[in-house]
Write a protein that holds these residues in place. Sequence first.
Motif, PDB file in Angstrom:
ATOM      1  N   PRO A   4       0.818  -1.219   0.000  1.00  0.00           N
ATOM      2  CA  PRO A   4       0.000   0.000   0.000  1.00  0.00           C
ATOM      3  C   PRO A   4       0.846   1.260   0.000  1.00  0.00           C
ATOM      4  CG  PRO A   4      -0.035  -1.040   2.158  1.00  0.00           C
ATOM      5  CD  PRO A   4       0.724  -1.969   1.259  1.00  0.00           C
ATOM      6  N   THR A   5       0.250   2.364  -0.406  1.00  0.00           N
ATOM      7  CA  THR A   5       0.952   3.639  -0.425  1.00  0.00           C
ATOM      8  C   THR A   5       1.061   4.195   0.992  1.00  0.00           C
ATOM      9  OG1 THR A   5      -1.127   4.811  -0.788  1.00  0.00           O
ATOM     10  CG2 THR A   5       0.122   4.136  -2.740  1.00  0.00           C
ATOM     11  N   PRO A   6       2.078   4.994   1.267  1.00  0.00           N
ATOM     12  CA  PRO A   6       2.266   5.531   2.621  1.00  0.00           C
ATOM     13  C   PRO A   6       1.107   6.396   3.107  1.00  0.00           C
ATOM     14  CG  PRO A   6       4.274   5.770   1.309  1.00  0.00           C
ATOM     15  CD  PRO A   6       3.194   5.336   0.374  1.00  0.00           C
ATOM     16  N   ASP A   7       0.319   6.982   2.196  1.00  0.00           N
ATOM     17  CA  ASP A   7      -0.782   7.850   2.613  1.00  0.00           C
ATOM     18  C   ASP A   7      -2.086   7.090   2.846  1.00  0.00           C
ATOM     19  OD1 ASP A   7      -1.282   7.176   0.015  1.00  0.00           O
ATOM     20  OD2 ASP A   7      -1.682   9.214  -0.679  1.00  0.00           O
ATOM     21  N   LEU A   8      -1.984   5.792   2.998  1.00  0.00           N
ATOM     22  CA  LEU A   8      -3.145   4.951   3.247  1.00  0.00           C
ATOM     23  C   LEU A   8      -3.918   5.420   4.479  1.00  0.00           C
ATOM     24  CD1 LEU A   8      -4.493   2.086   2.574  1.00  0.00           C
ATOM     25  CD2 LEU A   8      -3.037   1.236   4.407  1.00  0.00           C
ATOM     26  N   VAL A   9      -5.246   5.405   4.386  1.00  0.00           N
ATOM     27  CA  VAL A   9      -6.087   5.738   5.538  1.00  0.00           C
ATOM     28  C   VAL A   9      -6.107   4.541   6.485  1.00  0.00           C
ATOM     29  CG1 VAL A   9      -8.401   6.325   6.300  1.00  0.00           C
ATOM     30  CG2 VAL A   9      -7.499   7.307   4.177  1.00  0.00           C
ATOM     31  N   VAL A  10      -5.689   4.742   7.715  1.00  0.00           N
ATOM     32  CA  VAL A  10      -5.595   3.668   8.698  1.00  0.00           C
ATOM     33  C   VAL A  10      -6.951   3.477   9.375  1.00  0.00           C
ATOM     34  CG1 VAL A  10      -4.461   2.865  10.796  1.00  0.00           C
ATOM     35  CG2 VAL A  10      -3.162   4.173   9.086  1.00  0.00           C
ATOM     36  N   PRO A  11      -7.497   2.266   9.376  1.00  0.00           N
ATOM     37  CA  PRO A  11      -8.783   2.029  10.039  1.00  0.00           C
ATOM     38  C   PRO A  11      -8.722   2.344  11.535  1.00  0.00           C
ATOM     39  CG  PRO A  11      -8.218   0.196   8.599  1.00  0.00           C
ATOM     40  CD  PRO A  11      -7.008   1.069   8.675  1.00  0.00           C
ATOM     41  N   ASP A  12      -9.839   2.792  12.091  1.00  0.00           N
ATOM     42  CA  ASP A  12      -9.885   3.162  13.506  1.00  0.00           C
ATOM     43  C   ASP A  12      -9.478   2.003  14.406  1.00  0.00           C
ATOM     44  OD1 ASP A  12     -10.742   5.677  12.811  1.00  0.00           O
ATOM     45  OD2 ASP A  12     -12.864   5.276  13.186  1.00  0.00           O
TER      46      ASP A  12
END
Length: 241
Positions: A4-12
């Motif tokens: 994945p790309t470093p700017d991936l949205v991290v799940p809560d």
Amino acid sequence: MSIPTPDLVVPDRVRELAGGAALEPLWANAIGGLTFRTDDGRVIKWGPHDDEANMRDEAERMRWARRWITVPEVLEQGQDAEQEWLVTVELAGRSAVDPRWLSDPEKAVRAVGEGLRMLHDALPLDECPWDWSVSRRLDGAASRGTVVSDELRTPPPAERLVVCHGDACVPNTLLDAEGRPFAHVDLAALGVADRWADIAVASMSTTWNFGPGWDDALIEAYGVDPDRERLAYYRRLWNET
């Protein structure tokens, strides 16, 4: 799988599990599952529920298998109505498709073949409580509404039953710094089956990761001659189920 790309949205839920630890994304799979490394020595897997392979099964199998082979130690596993997660201790090895090994496919492919043979020889067949036979896989496919070809309902006779990995694709073998097989991950489908069920998938996956021409090298490193009939059958079974 992909990186994945470093700017991936991290799940809560992943942020909750990480606590104050920094997160580095490692893998993203086809159904939206994500894997992260923390800076305090853990690996967090997260994803939507998977009808084919769930993290509860993976945790159970890793706890069993680590008595004989190197697999991640399970720290936590859980699920709710929408998602599931698995937290393990990070191992020192790196995936056989780490950039270091993508540049040295010969060493990586041989290590995966040798590592698969080590797994098959080490895990005790008589003590394994799980089944990964053709009939079980066909039943699972039917329960998910997957229609498979009639030809797959008559498999070749088993050549040698072993405890199979169940997802022996190249990325699921970890190598040490010298390029030797070190550990195995993603064991949610581990169970008893003909060893060619694993060999077929492992060798086929070399093309996905390293390009054509490496499948027989993996089989040679495993220590057998290619069985073209079983290879063809189990590759087709994998693709259709």
